[in-house]
Design a protein around this motif. Structure first.
Motif, PDB file in Angstrom:
ATOM      1  N   ALA A   8      26.633  16.213 -85.610  1.00 42.57           N
ATOM      2  CA  ALA A   8      25.181  16.233 -85.857  1.00 42.57           C
ATOM      3  C   ALA A   8      24.865  15.561 -87.188  1.00 42.57           C
ATOM      4  N   GLY A   9      25.418  14.347 -87.358  1.00 39.61           N
ATOM      5  CA  GLY A   9      25.026  13.514 -88.496  1.00 39.61           C
ATOM      6  C   GLY A   9      23.857  12.631 -88.070  1.00 39.61           C
ATOM      7  N   THR A  10      23.649  11.549 -88.801  1.00 35.22           N
ATOM      8  CA  THR A  10      22.526  10.653 -88.501  1.00 35.22           C
ATOM      9  C   THR A  10      22.583  10.144 -87.057  1.00 35.22           C
ATOM     10  N   SER A  32      27.953  20.842 -83.974  1.00 39.82           N
ATOM     11  CA  SER A  32      28.282  20.426 -85.339  1.00 39.82           C
ATOM     12  C   SER A  32      29.357  21.321 -85.927  1.00 39.82           C
ATOM     13  N   GLU A  34      29.758  21.581 -89.013  1.00 39.93           N
ATOM     14  CA  GLU A  34      29.310  21.968 -90.354  1.00 39.93           C
ATOM     15  C   GLU A  34      28.522  23.278 -90.266  1.00 39.93           C
ATOM     16  N   SER A  45      25.442  10.989-103.074  1.00 37.69           N
ATOM     17  CA  SER A  45      26.111  10.227-104.140  1.00 37.69           C
ATOM     18  C   SER A  45      25.094   9.729-105.163  1.00 37.69           C
ATOM     19  N   VAL A  77      33.552  23.582 -84.006  1.00 37.67           N
ATOM     20  CA  VAL A  77      34.519  22.480 -84.101  1.00 37.67           C
ATOM     21  C   VAL A  77      34.999  22.150 -82.697  1.00 37.67           C
ATOM     22  N   ALA A 104      29.745  11.429 -81.756  1.00 38.00           N
ATOM     23  CA  ALA A 104      29.113  10.935 -82.997  1.00 38.00           C
ATOM     24  C   ALA A 104      29.804  11.643 -84.150  1.00 38.00           C
ATOM     25  N   ALA A 107      33.069   9.737 -89.881  1.00 37.26           N
ATOM     26  CA  ALA A 107      34.293   9.296 -90.548  1.00 37.26           C
ATOM     27  C   ALA A 107      34.638  10.308 -91.641  1.00 37.26           C
ATOM     28  N   ILE A 152      30.064   3.713-102.781  1.00 37.67           N
ATOM     29  CA  ILE A 152      30.028   5.138-103.141  1.00 37.67           C
ATOM     30  C   ILE A 152      30.644   5.368-104.519  1.00 37.67           C
ATOM     31  N   LEU A 244      39.319  13.345 -81.165  1.00 38.87           N
ATOM     32  CA  LEU A 244      38.940  13.736 -79.798  1.00 38.87           C
ATOM     33  C   LEU A 244      39.118  12.570 -78.828  1.00 38.87           C
ATOM     34  N   ASP A 274      29.410   5.859 -87.270  1.00 38.83           N
ATOM     35  CA  ASP A 274      30.587   5.471 -88.061  1.00 38.83           C
ATOM     36  C   ASP A 274      31.887   5.468 -87.263  1.00 38.83           C
TER      37      ASP A 274
HETATM   38  C1  FAD Z   1      28.029  10.062-100.056  1.00 42.31           C
HETATM   39  C2  FAD Z   1      27.544   9.035 -99.071  1.00 42.31           C
HETATM   40  C3  FAD Z   1      26.501   8.174 -99.420  1.00 42.31           C
HETATM   41  C4  FAD Z   1      26.059   7.217 -98.522  1.00 42.31           C
HETATM   42  N1  FAD Z   1      25.030   6.390 -98.876  1.00 42.31           N
HETATM   43  C5  FAD Z   1      24.565   5.483 -97.989  1.00 42.31           C
HETATM   44  C6  FAD Z   1      23.465   4.633 -98.317  1.00 42.31           C
HETATM   45  O1  FAD Z   1      22.936   4.668 -99.434  1.00 42.31           O
HETATM   46  N2  FAD Z   1      23.014   3.764 -97.383  1.00 42.31           N
HETATM   47  C7  FAD Z   1      23.591   3.679 -96.121  1.00 42.31           C
HETATM   48  O2  FAD Z   1      23.139   2.883 -95.281  1.00 42.31           O
HETATM   49  N3  FAD Z   1      24.642   4.481 -95.780  1.00 42.31           N
HETATM   50  C8  FAD Z   1      25.135   5.357 -96.676  1.00 42.31           C
HETATM   51  N4  FAD Z   1      26.197   6.159 -96.341  1.00 42.31           N
HETATM   52  C9  FAD Z   1      26.802   6.021 -95.005  1.00 42.31           C
HETATM   53  C10 FAD Z   1      26.027   6.824 -93.972  1.00 42.31           C
HETATM   54  O3  FAD Z   1      25.738   8.104 -94.476  1.00 42.31           O
HETATM   55  C11 FAD Z   1      26.828   6.908 -92.689  1.00 42.31           C
HETATM   56  O4  FAD Z   1      26.972   5.601 -92.182  1.00 42.31           O
HETATM   57  C12 FAD Z   1      26.145   7.801 -91.665  1.00 42.31           C
HETATM   58  O5  FAD Z   1      26.055   9.115 -92.135  1.00 42.31           O
HETATM   59  C13 FAD Z   1      26.922   7.777 -90.361  1.00 42.31           C
HETATM   60  O6  FAD Z   1      26.365   8.712 -89.495  1.00 42.31           O
HETATM   61  P1  FAD Z   1      27.261   9.369 -88.335  1.00 42.31           P
HETATM   62  O7  FAD Z   1      26.362  10.328 -87.642  1.00 42.31           O
HETATM   63  O8  FAD Z   1      27.941   8.310 -87.564  1.00 42.31           O
HETATM   64  O9  FAD Z   1      28.423  10.143 -89.106  1.00 42.31           O
HETATM   65  P2  FAD Z   1      28.342  11.413 -90.060  1.00 42.31           P
HETATM   66  O10 FAD Z   1      27.095  11.396 -90.847  1.00 42.31           O
HETATM   67  O11 FAD Z   1      29.644  11.454 -90.757  1.00 42.31           O
HETATM   68  O12 FAD Z   1      28.261  12.643 -89.042  1.00 42.31           O
HETATM   69  C14 FAD Z   1      29.346  13.013 -88.219  1.00 42.31           C
HETATM   70  C15 FAD Z   1      29.314  14.514 -88.037  1.00 42.31           C
HETATM   71  O13 FAD Z   1      30.225  14.878 -87.015  1.00 42.31           O
HETATM   72  C16 FAD Z   1      30.904  16.055 -87.431  1.00 42.31           C
HETATM   73  N5  FAD Z   1      32.131  16.183 -86.644  1.00 42.31           N
HETATM   74  C17 FAD Z   1      33.240  15.397 -86.705  1.00 42.31           C
HETATM   75  N6  FAD Z   1      34.171  15.846 -85.835  1.00 42.31           N
HETATM   76  C18 FAD Z   1      33.653  16.913 -85.211  1.00 42.31           C
HETATM   77  C19 FAD Z   1      34.143  17.812 -84.207  1.00 42.31           C
HETATM   78  N7  FAD Z   1      35.369  17.668 -83.683  1.00 42.31           N
HETATM   79  N8  FAD Z   1      33.354  18.827 -83.797  1.00 42.31           N
HETATM   80  C20 FAD Z   1      32.101  18.969 -84.298  1.00 42.31           C
HETATM   81  N9  FAD Z   1      31.576  18.157 -85.253  1.00 42.31           N
HETATM   82  C21 FAD Z   1      32.344  17.137 -85.687  1.00 42.31           C
HETATM   83  C22 FAD Z   1      31.113  15.783 -88.913  1.00 42.31           C
HETATM   84  O14 FAD Z   1      31.453  16.939 -89.647  1.00 42.31           O
HETATM   85  C23 FAD Z   1      29.737  15.261 -89.297  1.00 42.31           C
HETATM   86  O15 FAD Z   1      28.856  16.317 -89.539  1.00 42.31           O
HETATM   87  C24 FAD Z   1      26.672   7.117 -97.231  1.00 42.31           C
HETATM   88  C25 FAD Z   1      27.735   7.971 -96.893  1.00 42.31           C
HETATM   89  C26 FAD Z   1      28.175   8.919 -97.790  1.00 42.31           C
HETATM   90  C27 FAD Z   1      29.315   9.838 -97.421  1.00 42.31           C
END
Ligand code: FAD
Length: 386
Positions: A8-10, A32, A34, A45, A77, A104, A107, A152, A244, A274
């Protein structure tokens, strides 16, 4: 129809959002691992580190999930996928059946493996718990080493120097931000941070960390140089969370391999954000991007595919970074350019870089020119979508 989204990220949250926007009325379950409601990572950051009281920034309002009939399970999890039965299993014993599954999973921060990497005072930054820990440790420290001069790492360096810490950035490459921006932008960022007091060691490789009473004390470089420190922040990149996908025997390489609809090698499973390796029309290649723009775009694409609506028009990749007195923005695919046009303003910290390939504008960078960046976005030429 049941859709389960793992992570449940972006990417995950926006997939749920776009499914409802496109009129999907079936069940949506977001899982999620988390403990807290979905939040934005970019502030972690930046402003979060410099304010003692800043809270996390929610991705959506509390009402969003209820109003859109999205079931969200925190502290869940997911440990396996049974692709035949179309069931995911969680560590707590719960099972969730799906018709369509969206991975989703994002990383994880790449870990250090050298001698001393287990010492207290070695920190990473990926999630809210990491950020709280780092903020606490920053407050207690006087001398900070940031390992890695990527986006970062430099944001952390910028925050730390703003808090009055002595900051040293150790970077193995000859310049900072080498993966994401041109030398012109990278050099201006470095020069600005040097003015603020950040010290840079380029072409420098950490070989070990020496501790005292279980806590970091010194970084040792390949050159033999030693740097006294009480906090090391490791910003050496991220590794896609593929556990997974691997376990379910999906095709993976540097990410879960997906087609143009974000579908994996299993017809009922998708991957976005990611963790996904997808063909990007601007890069004209399979790429795994780690940006908010990419996560949101792929969330929209997967939802449109599942709902059978037309695919959203591709928009150029983009990223931004906020450093001390610097707003850096990048647009397009900075790859294989053959001409750069660089304009600087010597009276202010401002920069514009236009990257061309065969006289076609393919990417732009600006520093402290947000309006200009907006206009330039319209001029980026997209290679024909394949
Ligand atoms: C500190 C920081 C600053 C950043 N700043 C920028 C910025 O300024 N501009 C920009 O464009 N990008 C930035 N990024 C990158 C951006 O945040 C990521 O590209 C974006 O969050 C990706 O989204 P996502 O949903 O793919 O992954 P994530 O946001 O990582 O979400 C994935 C989620 O899945 C959960 N998960 C993983 N495995 C499991 C499982 N087995 N069961 C249940 N849940 C699970 C994880 O815990 C997490 O909550 C930044 C990243 C970080 C870490």
């Amino acid at each position: 129809m049941k859709i389960v989204i793992v992570g449940a990220g972006t990417a995950g949250v926006n997939a749920a959002f776009w499914l409802r926007q496109y009129g999907y009325t079936g069940e949506i379950r977001l899982l999620s691992n988390e403990a807290v409601a979905p939040y934005q990572r970019p502030p972690l950051s930046k402003a979060f580190l410099t304010s003692e009281t800043a809270a996390s920034t929610p991705l959506k309002s509390e009402d969003f999930y209820k109003n859109n009939n999205i079931n969200i399970s925190l502290n869940t999890v997911v440990v396996s996928i049974n692709v035949e039965r179309k069931v995911v299993s969680a560590k707590n014993g719960e099972e969730y059946t799906y018709d369509k599954l969206i991975l989703a999973t994002g990383a994880n921060a790449r870990r250090l493996t050298c001698e001393g990497s287990e010492l207290s005072g070695v920190c990473y930054l990926r999630n809210i718990e990491d950020a709280k820990n780092l903020r606490r440790k920053l407050a207690e420290s006087t001398s900070v080493v940031v390992l890695g001069g990527g986006v970062i790492g430099l944001e952390v360096a910028s925050a730390a120097v703003g808090l009055g810490k002595k900051v040293t950035v150790i970077e193995a490459a000859p310049r900072v931000m080498a993966r994401v921006v041109t030398p012109a932008a990278a050099n201006l960022v470095r020069a600005r941070l040097e003015v603020e007091g950040v010290e840079f060691m380029l072409n420098a490789k950490l070989t070990s960390i020496k501790g005292m009473n279980g806590h970091v004390d010194k970084c040792v470089l390949a050159s033999g140089e030693k740097i006294q420190t009480d906090l090391i922040v490791v910003g050496i990149g991220a590794i896609p969370e593929l556990g997974l996908a691997v376990e379910a025997a999906l095709e993976v390489s540097n990410g879960v391999v997906v087609n143009e609809q974000m579908r994996t090698s299993d017809i009922n499973i998708y991957a976005i954000g990611d963790c996904a390796l997808a063909r990007n029309p601007f890069f004209e290649a399979m790429v795994r991007l780690e940006t908010i723009h990419n996560a949101v775009t792929q969330a929209q694409i997967v939802a449109s595919g599942i709902c059978g609506t037309s695919r959203p028009t591709p928009t150029p990749p983009r990223f931004w970074s906020d450093l001390k007195g610097i707003t850096l923005q990048g647009l397009g695919a900075l790859k294989d350019y053959d001409k750069l046009v660089v304009a600087t303003n010597t009276k202010a910290v401002e920069l514009e870089v236009l990257a061309y390939k065969n006289e076609i504008l393919i990417a732009t960078e600006t520093i402290n020119l947000p309006k200009r960046q907006g206009l330039l976005g319209e001029s980026i030429t997209m290679p024909e979508y394949q």
